[in-house]
Design an enzyme around this catalytic site. Structure first.
Site, PDB file in Angstrom:
ATOM      1  CG  ASN A  12      -1.766   1.201   1.384  1.00 28.08           C
ATOM      2  OD1 ASN A  12      -1.831   2.030   0.474  1.00 28.08           O
ATOM      3  ND2 ASN A  12      -2.445   1.333   2.516  1.00 28.08           N
ATOM      4  CD1 TRP A  13       3.891   1.244  -2.741  1.00 23.28           C
ATOM      5  CD2 TRP A  13       4.056   2.549  -4.560  1.00 23.28           C
ATOM      6  NE1 TRP A  13       4.865   0.724  -3.556  1.00 23.28           N
ATOM      7  CE2 TRP A  13       4.994   1.506  -4.684  1.00 23.28           C
ATOM      8  CE3 TRP A  13       3.975   3.493  -5.583  1.00 23.28           C
ATOM      9  CZ2 TRP A  13       5.846   1.386  -5.783  1.00 23.28           C
ATOM     10  CZ3 TRP A  13       4.820   3.373  -6.685  1.00 23.28           C
ATOM     11  CH2 TRP A  13       5.756   2.326  -6.767  1.00 23.28           C
ATOM     12  CE  LYS A  14      -0.456   3.412   4.635  1.00 23.68           C
ATOM     13  NZ  LYS A  14      -0.396   3.537   6.080  1.00 23.68           N
TER      14      LYS A  14
ATOM     15  CG  HIS B 135      -6.121   1.979   5.030  1.00 21.45           C
ATOM     16  ND1 HIS B 135      -5.712   2.979   5.874  1.00 21.45           N
ATOM     17  CD2 HIS B 135      -5.088   1.102   4.950  1.00 21.45           C
ATOM     18  CE1 HIS B 135      -4.466   2.725   6.274  1.00 21.45           C
ATOM     19  NE2 HIS B 135      -4.071   1.586   5.717  1.00 21.45           N
TER      20      HIS B 135
ATOM     21  CD  GLU C 286      -3.260   5.715   6.488  1.00 17.52           C
ATOM     22  OE1 GLU C 286      -3.195   5.756   5.248  1.00 17.52           O
ATOM     23  OE2 GLU C 286      -2.363   5.223   7.201  1.00 17.52           O
TER      24      GLU C 286
ATOM     25  CD  GLU D 138      -3.727  -2.421   7.335  1.00 18.91           C
ATOM     26  OE1 GLU D 138      -2.621  -2.655   6.875  1.00 18.91           O
ATOM     27  OE2 GLU D 138      -4.365  -1.387   7.085  1.00 18.91           O
TER      28      GLU D 138
ATOM     29  N   GLY E 245       2.013   2.472  10.795  1.00 17.19           N
ATOM     30  CA  GLY E 245       2.974   3.566  10.642  1.00 17.19           C
ATOM     31  C   GLY E 245       3.651   3.988  11.927  1.00 17.19           C
TER      32      GLY E 245
ATOM     33  CB  SER F  26       4.744  -1.503  12.310  1.00 19.19           C
ATOM     34  OG  SER F  26       4.346  -0.156  12.484  1.00 19.19           O
TER      35      SER F  26
ATOM     36  N   GLY G 141       2.607  -0.994   4.409  1.00 19.86           N
ATOM     37  CA  GLY G 141       2.669   0.416   4.025  1.00 19.86           C
ATOM     38  C   GLY G 141       4.121   0.863   3.880  1.00 19.86           C
ATOM     39  N   GLY G 142       4.671   1.464   4.936  1.00 16.67           N
ATOM     40  CA  GLY G 142       6.014   2.073   4.893  1.00 16.67           C
ATOM     41  C   GLY G 142       7.083   1.172   4.288  1.00 16.67           C
TER      42      GLY G 142
HETATM   43  P1  PGA Z   1       2.492   0.446   7.757  1.00 17.44           P
HETATM   44  O1  PGA Z   1       1.054   0.640   7.056  1.00 17.44           O
HETATM   45  O2  PGA Z   1       3.065  -0.851   7.200  1.00 17.44           O
HETATM   46  O3  PGA Z   1       3.291   1.651   7.359  1.00 17.44           O
HETATM   47  O4  PGA Z   1       2.256   0.351   9.217  1.00 17.44           O
HETATM   48  C1  PGA Z   1       0.182  -0.437   6.848  1.00 17.44           C
HETATM   49  C2  PGA Z   1      -1.084   0.042   6.188  1.00 17.44           C
HETATM   50  O5  PGA Z   1      -1.545   1.141   6.502  1.00 17.44           O
HETATM   51  O6  PGA Z   1      -1.683  -0.646   5.341  1.00 17.44           O
END
Ligand code: PGA
Length: 260
Positions: free
Chosen positions: A9-11, A100, A102, A172, A178, A218, A239-240
């Site tokens: 997930n590149w956001k 998600h 967010e 999640e 994050g 994470s 994500g990250g």
């Molecule tokens: P993260 O994000 O790996 O940076 O914690 C995961 C996500 O939001 O899908």
């Protein structure tokens, strides 16, 4: 048999110019792994919607799959700013992240909206990556299961799609996204087992058995193996650590070693 799935997930990150070197580096790394990409395991990349066309042109023939980060509830209409699931499908995008945290917390998407987006995805042959998870306050208050169950309830009206189409759940925990603080393998397994049990009693035994449940929050090259050892963790939403081909490739590699 639930084959492992790894979704990046590149956001709202990376430039269009970074797509090509990333995909080259990732796919040459994946070619060295035992097992066949697409058959023994799947890798989905979800770039920003603005990057989908450029990404689609680069991943062709490499076995990688394209995902979007959200979609509208219907194919077309007066919905300024929304992304049509039908158009995503036309762009060779097979997967879409829905619900998600967010989207839930920053953009205040409700369960009803998320249910609509799931339906829009299914009706346009997209495979949803449906996200659920509790906040830190909810976990501390002992409400993890009731919060996750509340989020899962939207699935009840979609049973027909859930039985006949491919889709995955991503657990999640919001406090792990994050933050660098992942759920422990035991904490994640407990919730994954709860989700599978819920799916068995509220959807069906076969749906619970076939549906992959990803962990997200994470995930890194050095913590993925212990998480992957858990019986109900079928892959990761990253994500990250997915922003660099090297670290995302290492997550796939270290996780696949657990299976063999
Ligand atoms: P993260 O994000 O790996 O940076 O914690 C995961 C996500 O939001 O899908």
């Amino acid at each position: 048999m639930r084959i492992p799935l790894f979704a990046a997930n590149w956001k709202m990150n990376q430039s269009i110019g970074e797509i090509s070197p990333y995909i080259e580096a990732l796919s040459s790394r994946l070619q060295k792994f035992p097992g066949q990409l697409g058959k023994n395991y799947q890798v989905v990349i979800a770039p920003p919607a603005t990057h989908l066309q450029a990404m689609g042109a680069v991943i062709g023939g490499k076995g990688l799959e394209l995902g979007a980060q959200n979609c509208g509830h219907t194919a077309s209409g007066a919905f300024t700013g929304e992304i049509s699931p039908k158009t995503l499908q036309e762009m060779q995008c097979n997967w879409v992240i829905v619900g998600h945290s967010e989207r839930r917390h920053i953009y205040l998407e409700t369960d009803a909206m998320i249910q609509g987006r799931l339906r829009g995805a299914f009706e346009n042959q997209l495979k949803p990556i449906f996200c659920v998870g509790e906040t830190l306050a909810e976990r501390k208050a002992g409400k993890t299961e009731s919060v996750v169950e509340g989020q899962l309830l939207v699935l009840k009206e979609l049973k027909n799609h859930l039985t006949n189409q491919d889709w995955v759940i991503a657990y999640e925990p919001v406090w792990a996204i994050g933050t660098g603080e992942n759920a422990s393998p035991q904490q994640a397994q407990e919730v994954h087992a709860f989700i599978r049990k819920w799916a068995k009693s509220h959807l069906s035994g076969p749906v619970a058995e076939k549906t992959r449940i990803l962990y997200g929050g994470s995930v890194k090259p050095d913590n993925c193996a212990d998480l992957k050892r858990q019986p109900d963790i079928d892959g990761f939403l990253v994500g990250g650590a997915s922003l660099q081909a090297d670290s995302f490739g290492a997550i796939v590699e270290n996780s696949l070693k657990i299976r063999s």
